[in-house]
Write an enzyme that holds these catalytic residues in place. Structure first.
Site, PDB file in Angstrom:
ATOM      1  N   GLY A   1       0.885   4.275   1.539  1.00  0.00           N
ATOM      2  CA  GLY A   1       1.280   5.055   2.704  1.00  0.00           C
ATOM      3  C   GLY A   1       0.271   6.077   3.167  1.00  0.00           C
ATOM      4  O   GLY A   1       0.190   6.368   4.365  1.00  0.00           O
TER       5      GLY A   1
ATOM      6  N   CYS B   1      -5.859 -27.034  14.103  1.00  0.00           N
ATOM      7  CA  CYS B   1      -7.012 -27.943  14.188  1.00  0.00           C
ATOM      8  C   CYS B   1      -6.616 -29.410  14.127  1.00  0.00           C
ATOM      9  O   CYS B   1      -7.339 -30.283  14.614  1.00  0.00           O
ATOM     10  CB  CYS B   1      -8.003 -27.628  13.072  1.00  0.00           C
TER      11      CYS B   1
ATOM     12  N   CYS C   1      -5.779 -27.201   9.141  1.00  0.00           N
ATOM     13  CA  CYS C   1      -4.633 -26.380   9.567  1.00  0.00           C
ATOM     14  C   CYS C   1      -3.945 -27.010  10.768  1.00  0.00           C
ATOM     15  O   CYS C   1      -4.489 -27.882  11.464  1.00  0.00           O
ATOM     16  CB  CYS C   1      -5.089 -24.961   9.882  1.00  0.00           C
TER      17      CYS C   1
ATOM     18  N   HIS D   1      -4.911 -20.606  12.109  1.00  0.00           N
ATOM     19  CA  HIS D   1      -6.241 -21.138  11.807  1.00  0.00           C
ATOM     20  C   HIS D   1      -7.089 -20.118  11.035  1.00  0.00           C
ATOM     21  O   HIS D   1      -7.716 -20.448  10.016  1.00  0.00           O
ATOM     22  CB  HIS D   1      -6.997 -21.544  13.086  1.00  0.00           C
TER      23      HIS D   1
ATOM     24  N   CYS E   1     -11.291 -28.486   9.388  1.00  0.00           N
ATOM     25  CA  CYS E   1     -10.142 -27.660   8.982  1.00  0.00           C
ATOM     26  C   CYS E   1      -8.864 -28.491   9.056  1.00  0.00           C
ATOM     27  O   CYS E   1      -8.650 -29.239  10.002  1.00  0.00           O
ATOM     28  CB  CYS E   1     -10.037 -26.447   9.913  1.00  0.00           C
TER      29      CYS E   1
ATOM     30  N   GLN F   1     -11.827   6.577  -5.731  1.00  0.00           N
ATOM     31  CA  GLN F   1     -12.383   7.214  -4.554  1.00  0.00           C
ATOM     32  C   GLN F   1     -13.752   7.805  -4.905  1.00  0.00           C
ATOM     33  O   GLN F   1     -14.331   7.434  -5.931  1.00  0.00           O
ATOM     34  CB  GLN F   1     -11.423   8.288  -4.007  1.00  0.00           C
TER      35      GLN F   1
ATOM     36  N   ASP G   1      -7.765  -7.474   1.029  1.00  0.00           N
ATOM     37  CA  ASP G   1      -6.801  -7.553   2.136  1.00  0.00           C
ATOM     38  C   ASP G   1      -7.513  -7.076   3.388  1.00  0.00           C
ATOM     39  O   ASP G   1      -8.371  -6.175   3.302  1.00  0.00           O
ATOM     40  CB  ASP G   1      -5.589  -6.646   1.868  1.00  0.00           C
TER      41      ASP G   1
ATOM     42  N   ASP H   1       0.864  -1.168   0.000  1.00  0.00           N
ATOM     43  CA  ASP H   1       0.000   0.000   0.000  1.00  0.00           C
ATOM     44  C   ASP H   1       0.907   1.227   0.000  1.00  0.00           C
ATOM     45  O   ASP H   1       2.086   1.151   0.341  1.00  0.00           O
ATOM     46  CB  ASP H   1      -0.939  -0.017   1.213  1.00  0.00           C
TER      47      ASP H   1
HETATM   48  C1  LIG Z   1      -5.668  -0.197   3.257  1.00  0.00           C
HETATM   49  C2  LIG Z   1      -6.898   0.593   2.882  1.00  0.00           C
HETATM   50  C3  LIG Z   1      -8.123   0.278   3.468  1.00  0.00           C
HETATM   51  C4  LIG Z   1      -9.250   1.016   3.138  1.00  0.00           C
HETATM   52  C5  LIG Z   1      -9.206   2.069   2.238  1.00  0.00           C
HETATM   53  C6  LIG Z   1      -7.975   2.405   1.640  1.00  0.00           C
HETATM   54  C7  LIG Z   1      -7.849   3.497   0.702  1.00  0.00           C
HETATM   55  O1  LIG Z   1      -8.832   4.200   0.352  1.00  0.00           O
HETATM   56  N1  LIG Z   1      -6.640   3.760   0.174  1.00  0.00           N
HETATM   57  C8  LIG Z   1      -5.543   3.042   0.508  1.00  0.00           C
HETATM   58  N2  LIG Z   1      -4.356   3.378  -0.074  1.00  0.00           N
HETATM   59  N3  LIG Z   1      -5.589   2.014   1.382  1.00  0.00           N
HETATM   60  C9  LIG Z   1      -6.800   1.671   1.955  1.00  0.00           C
HETATM   61 ZN   LIG Z   2      -7.955 -24.708  11.592  1.00  0.00          ZN
END
Ligand SMILES: Cc1cccc2c(=O)nc(N)[nH]c12
Ligand SMILES: [Zn+2]
Length: 376
Positions: free
Chosen positions: A98, A313, A310, A339, A308, A193, A270, A96
């Site tokens: 920053g 488990c 893992c 897990h 599971c 955005q 993520d 990401d």
């Molecule tokens: C990690 C994350 C979560 C949620 C939103 C955002 C976002 O708008 N922009 C960036 N660069 N990262 C985000």
């Molecule tokens: Zn597990």
């Protein structure tokens, strides 16, 4: 003689409705989508070795420009061969840019057209993160997927606040594109955005497509808007994104968020939830959440989830896990993190299989039935 890196690319392999099954190719290998990317903020997925992480099914790890530029610095990581070598993760890495972390972590920050000025939350040192500097840092880290520097518009925002914030992020995206060092096997992703406003999300998506990126993220969500609003924003944003490029929903989410977002055409995710919750005794299972400190597990011989595979488990009981957390033993957070990540990867693998087989609708129904099942 190193073999030349393959070109960065996305191959769409199957669809069911808006859900997509695909594959992303990077200089450090491919990964399957829909994908859950494990958050390794400061060059480590907290408490796990790379081998343990790989065993959970993880294919992509996330690093953070903000954390790594402050400590140990991107220049040091570069002197040690980049993040893959430094953390011994020879598979795809996404970083990401920053901006998001500055706004949530640093002190004394100021956003100007030039970039973000802030003080380190570690030692108070002053920094100026510009689009160009963010590109340089992610290059030094040798990140396979670089994110543009953006402002995650605070929620809620008025239409004018959201428009001004988004348009600056689009100007930054243009600067990132110009500063990014194009090379085979590496990609730069734009970030849409526009808060919850359909017209601004459309304007942002079109602006990014005009600039041209190897992938498109939906930012500005997972900021407290709730699942219903998040899904509404996806419903009116994803259709504007190119079919032939990966779509990445940043910071999401709970298991039910992942299933609903895959159903709306998202390919990559993520979230710190499985790792952060694992450290705090909160487990995820196909039948819902489980609190391993709960007294009811005190003498329970069963694993967390008998379906599971893992390490937690297959080798340990709920009674043992509870004991570790009550005794504040290091192994508790490690095992429950393993897990939770294995459960998230199992969920993604199940969705990939279902989309490829044309049974994703049935998969969704079974997922919700079990989650509501209780009695885990
Ligand atoms: C990690 C994350 C979560 C949620 C939103 C955002 C976002 O708008 N922009 C960036 N660069 N990262 C985000
Ligand atoms: Zn597990």
């Amino acid at each position: 003689m190193n073999t030349p890196a393959p070109k960065f690319g996305y191959e769409l392999k199957a669809t069911e409705g808006k859900a997509r099954r695909g594959e992303v190719t990077t200089a450090h290998g491919t990964f399957q989508t829909p994908a859950f990317m494990t958050v390794g903020t400061a060059g480590t997925v907290k408490g796990l070795t790379p081998d343990q992480l790989r065993l959970t099914g993880a294919e992509v790890v996330l690093g953070n420009t903000y954390h790594l530029m402050l400590r140990p610095t991107a220049e040091l990581v570069a002197r040690h061969g980049g993040l893959h070598k430094f953390m011994n993760w020879p598979h795809p890495i996404l970083t990401d840019s920053g901006g998001y972390q500055v706004m949530s972590l640093s002190g004394l920050r100021k956003i100007t057209e030039e970039g973000v000025k802030f003080q380190s939350h570690i030692d108070g040192s002053k920094h100026n993160l510009t689009p160009e500097r963010s590109m340089e840092i992610q290059d030094l880290l040798d990140s396979n997927i670089t994110m543009v520097l953006d402002e995650c518009t605070p929620y809620p925002a008025t239409h004018k606040e959201a428009a001004d914030s988004m348009r600056r992020s689009m100007r930054w995206a243009e600067r990132c594109r110009k500063a990014f060092r194009n090379r085979d096997g590496y990609g730069l992703f734009g970030i849409v955005q526009g808060s919850t406003y359909e017209d601004l999300r459309k304007e942002s998506a079109e602006a990014l497509i005009d600039i041209g990126f190897e992938g498109y993220a939906v930012g500005g969500l997972a900021v407290g808007e709730g699942q219903e609003v998040m899904f509404e924003v996806l419903d009116h944003t994803v259709p504007h994104l190119p079919e032939d490029k990966p779509r990445y929903l940043m910071g999401v989410g709970k298991p039910a968020d992942l299933v609903g977002a895959v159903a709306r055409g998202i390919d990559m995710f993520d979230c710190v939830l499985p790792t952060r919750s694992g450290r705090n005794a909160q487990g995820f299972t196909r039948r819902g959440a489980i609190n391993m400190r709960n007294k009811r597990h005190q003498d329970d011989h069963r694993p967390i989830d008998d379906q599971c595979s893992c390490m937690a488990c297959t080798q340990f009981s709920r009674a043992y896990l509870r004991h570790l957390f009550i005794a504040k033993e290091m192994l508790g957070p490690v095992l429950l993190t393993i897990h939770n990540l294995a459960y998230y990867q199992e969920l993604m693998a199940g969705m990939r299989e279902a989309i490829a087989a044309g049974t994703f609708a049935a998969f969704q129904e079974e997922f919700y039935r079990l989650q509501a099942g209780g009695d885990i």
